[in-house]
Design an enzyme around this catalytic site. Structure first.
Site: not given
Length: 519
Positions: A140, A283
């Site tokens: 923090k 694919h």
């Protein structure tokens, strides 16, 4: 405010002590005051590294068997304080000094609960409290504090101190992100363990569902690898993986998004088979699958399935790759080869084609349990389709006894169709796909593609469909092409029409009761 923050005071408390002595020793050599706890302090003392124990700072002993040691204002104020005048004044009033660097890694909860004889008491004692609290406090306050959760970053910190006299802002910010990822993953492991081991839980969807889907969940992404590009060259892409990833790249160009996506499709399919099998994918759809008694023959079958589409595709093997198989594969160009292992000779063969990406992975790895797709509003998640085809569970609707080879072809066809984009039709003959119809809006369209691709090989082949036939038109296509057997899930209101047509044309038809849509 300077971009570079000096490190005058560091708190080190680590469960994983790899690299600790060298790191702490070099910090001490640079005049950094070190605060430490428990086993870490003992390790520093054994190696004559100057330090103070937390209890010297807090004037309060470690109690409750070490459960409480760093949870004290003298520690957290030193971490959380900013450099503004108000905070400096309060630190002076209470005789507290800034802490500039925090090196923490947590109790080995994941390692502990992975042991077969672990008890709930063992698990609870390995839930770290002070560690995550200090990590989150430090992260923090990253504009001032450097938080290190990975021993692999020790050398980076020392280089920063040598080259810049402190830690730069960009590095502190990156370390903070890694810290929050670390505690997020740590908590997710705890949630996963407890969700499976709290006996009195009740759920309307059943225990198995509760283990997979939680009311609130988090997905941990870390260890980013940049990819060559995304689905198209103008799209950036990255690969995020877990720390224990076992994907090894022996050679080849940088991987792209499509390479990994197609490789995953090939790997999922080839793992369906116990006999030697080779899968070629283009694919994300299989363009060739071969199953045989030996891997080279299986490769030849996969290649012959569609010699055009395999070019530039992905090839997956479910057996170690030998020199002769490598020689066969390198007769054409493929983007990726993946196998559970390679002989030394095989790797030498692939070196002659340095652009081919040669990957190795553990085929016994379970992998993630969820299939996750992004939406505009969030994500949809489902369990992966892990149900494997087995002819023993199918219901035969028409036809007489089929040969063992024909039944094997049916099983191969149904395993393959599960991995083809819906709507899907697959034709198989003699352990080889001869026609694959994928991704059409109507099933007859997929059948048209598969039958046209098979040509004369369609005669005597078997047909598999990923879902039921809403009409008997696809069965009629099979009749016209000369297929000898059909496997499908069944469940249509018009099943009797398809059964009747198959029976009239002496085609064996099997119902599996399991649909395999793949969208």
């Amino acid at each position: 405010m300077s971009d570079v923050k000096e490190v005058k005071r560091a708190l080190i408390s680590v469960s994983d002590k790899s690299g600790l002595v060298e790191f702490a020793s070099k910090l001490a050599d640079q005049g950094v005051e070190i605060i430490s706890t428990g086993g870490t302090a003992r390790k520093l003392k054994e190696n004559d590294i100057p330090h103070k124990e937390v209890s010297e700072i807090t004037s309060f002993p470690e109690i409750l068997g070490g459960r409480v040691k760093t949870l004290h204002p003298y520690i957290h104020v030193g971490i959380l304080a900013k450099e503004d005048e108000e905070h400096k004044k309060q630190l002076e009033e209470h005789g507290i000094s800034y802490i500039d660097l925090v090196a923490i890694n947590l109790y080995p909860f994941e390692e502990t609960v992975s042991k077969p004889d672990v008890t709930m008491d063992d698990a609870l004692e390995n839930i770290d409290i002070g560690g995550p609290t200090m990590i989150r406090a430090s992260a923090k306050n990253w504009p001032r504090v450097s938080i290190v959760v990975d021993p692999g970053n020790y050398s980076d910190i020392l280089k920063e101190l040598d080259n810049h006299g402190g830690i730069r802002e960009s590095v502190r910010k990156e370390l903070a992100l890694k810290a929050f990822q670390h505690t997020n993953y740590y908590d997710s492991v705890i949630v996963d363990y407890l969700s499976k081991n709290i006996d009195d839980k009740e759920t309307d969807t059943g225990e198995d569902d509760a283990e997979v889907f939680k009311e609130k969940d988090s997905i941990e992404f870390f260890n980013k690898t940049s990819l060559r590009y995304g689905e198209n060259p103008h799209q950036n892409a990255a690969f995020y993986h877990t720390e224990d990833v076992d994907l090894r790249m022996h050679q080849g160009k940088e991987l792209s998004f499509n390479n990994l996506n197609d490789t995953e499709a090939a790997l999922n399919l080839v793992k369906e088979f116990t006999d030697p099998c080779v899968v070629a994918v283009k694919h994300t759809n299989p363009c060739g699958v071969g199953v045989s008694d030996d891997l080279l023959t299986a490769y030849r079958k996969a290649y012959d399935s569609d010699p055009v589409s395999i070019f530039g595709g992905i090839v997956a093997l479910n057996r170690p790759c030998s020199e002769e198989v490598a020689e066969a594969i390198t007769e054409i160009f493929v983007e990726v080869v993946i196998a559970p292992q390679y002989s030394r000779e095989a790797l030498e063969v692939f070196k002659k084609k340095p652009d081919i990406r040669v990957l190795e992975t553990d085929y016994g790895r379970e992998g993630t349990k969820l299939d996750i797709k992004p939406l505009t509003w969030g994500y949809i998640c489902q369990e992966k389709d892990n149900k494997t085809a087995s002819v023993k569970t199918w219901e035969q609707k028409t036809g007489g006894n089929l040969s063992e080879d024909k039944m094997k072809d049916l099983e191969i066809a149904y395993k393959v169709v599960k991995h083809v984009k819906s709507n899907a039709i697959v034709l198989v003959k003699d352990g080889q796909t001869v026609g694959v119809g994928a991704g059409q809006m109507k099933r007859v369209g997929s059948a048209d593609i598969a039958i046209k691709e098979a040509g004369e090989k369609a005669k005597g082949s078997v047909m598999a469909s990923d879902a039921f036939f809403p009409f008997n038109d696809t069965v009629q296509q099979g009749v016209d092409a000369g297929v000898s057997a059909i496997v499908q899930p069944g469940g249509s209101k018009r099943d009797e029409d398809s059964i009747k047509l198959a029976e009239e044309n002496n085609i064996a038809m099997f119902f599996t009761g399991t649909r395999h849509f793949k969208h």
